[in-house]
Design an enzyme around this catalytic site. Structure first.
Site, mmCIF file in Angstrom:
data_model
loop_
_atom_site.group_PDB
_atom_site.id
_atom_site.type_symbol
_atom_site.label_atom_id
_atom_site.label_comp_id
_atom_site.label_asym_id
_atom_site.label_seq_id
_atom_site.Cartn_x
_atom_site.Cartn_y
_atom_site.Cartn_z
ATOM 1 C CD GLN A 78 -43.748 8.822 23.373
ATOM 2 O OE1 GLN A 78 -43.460 8.240 24.396
ATOM 3 N NE2 GLN A 78 -42.844 9.256 22.540
ATOM 4 C CG PHE A 79 -44.087 15.790 23.260
ATOM 5 C CD1 PHE A 79 -43.741 16.503 22.129
ATOM 6 C CD2 PHE A 79 -43.069 15.287 24.064
ATOM 7 C CE1 PHE A 79 -42.416 16.732 21.807
ATOM 8 C CE2 PHE A 79 -41.747 15.511 23.755
ATOM 9 C CZ PHE A 79 -41.414 16.231 22.619
ATOM 10 C CB THR A 80 -42.961 12.139 19.944
ATOM 11 O OG1 THR A 80 -43.103 10.878 20.590
ATOM 12 C CG2 THR A 80 -41.854 12.947 20.606
#
Length: 150
Positions: A78-80
């Site tokens: 989950q890069f966000t």
């Protein structure tokens, strides 16, 4: 590294309509890798998460860990989680690690969890468009940042 841990009764992740990973009782973890993170950051989370006591004992107190209850873990990249929302209305993701580095640490983290004795560790697919579903238990949600752990 940043981890959002949700205590769940069930969770799964679908990619292109097929189930890529699914678990029963345990943790659904969203994992974000920040630029500059290293194996030491993953190691801190690997050490903490399986023994984090957020399951209830027979007295209704959060005294049991994922290991204690035979729980399972689903890990979703989950890069966000690394978003910078301090300016304007559009998040910046420049604090996220480059994809090749992030994927290597994500895979290292998953393998590390497997080595702790968790009975089942499932994943999504790094960089894929995923649909995650879960039945949150509690709800209980814990946020960990490797930079804040000793």
């Amino acid at each position: 590294m940043k981890a959002v841990i949700q205590r769940v009764l069930q969770s799964d992740v679908k990619i292109d309509g097929r189930i890529a990973g699914e678990i029963g009782k345990g943790y659904m973890i969203l994992l974000g890798v920040v630029d500059g993170d290293a194996k030491v950051d993953a190691d801190k989370l690997i050490k903490k998460i399986p023994v984090l006591r957020i399951f209830e004992d027979e007295n209704g107190k959060m005294n049991l860990s994922c290991l204690d209850v035979g729980g399972e873990i689903l890990v979703i990249s989950q890069f966000t989680l690394c978003a910078d929302c301090s300016h304007g209305r559009r998040p910046s993701f420049t604090k996220s690690a480059p994809p090749s580095e992030a994927n290597a640490l994500y895979e290292y983290f998953v393998e590390g969890l497997k080595a702790t004795g968790i009975k089942k560790v499932q994943t999504g697919e790094f960089g894929a468009d995923m649909k995650v579903s879960l039945i949150n238990d509690g709800p209980v949600t814990i946020i960990l940042d490797s930079k804040e752990l000793k």
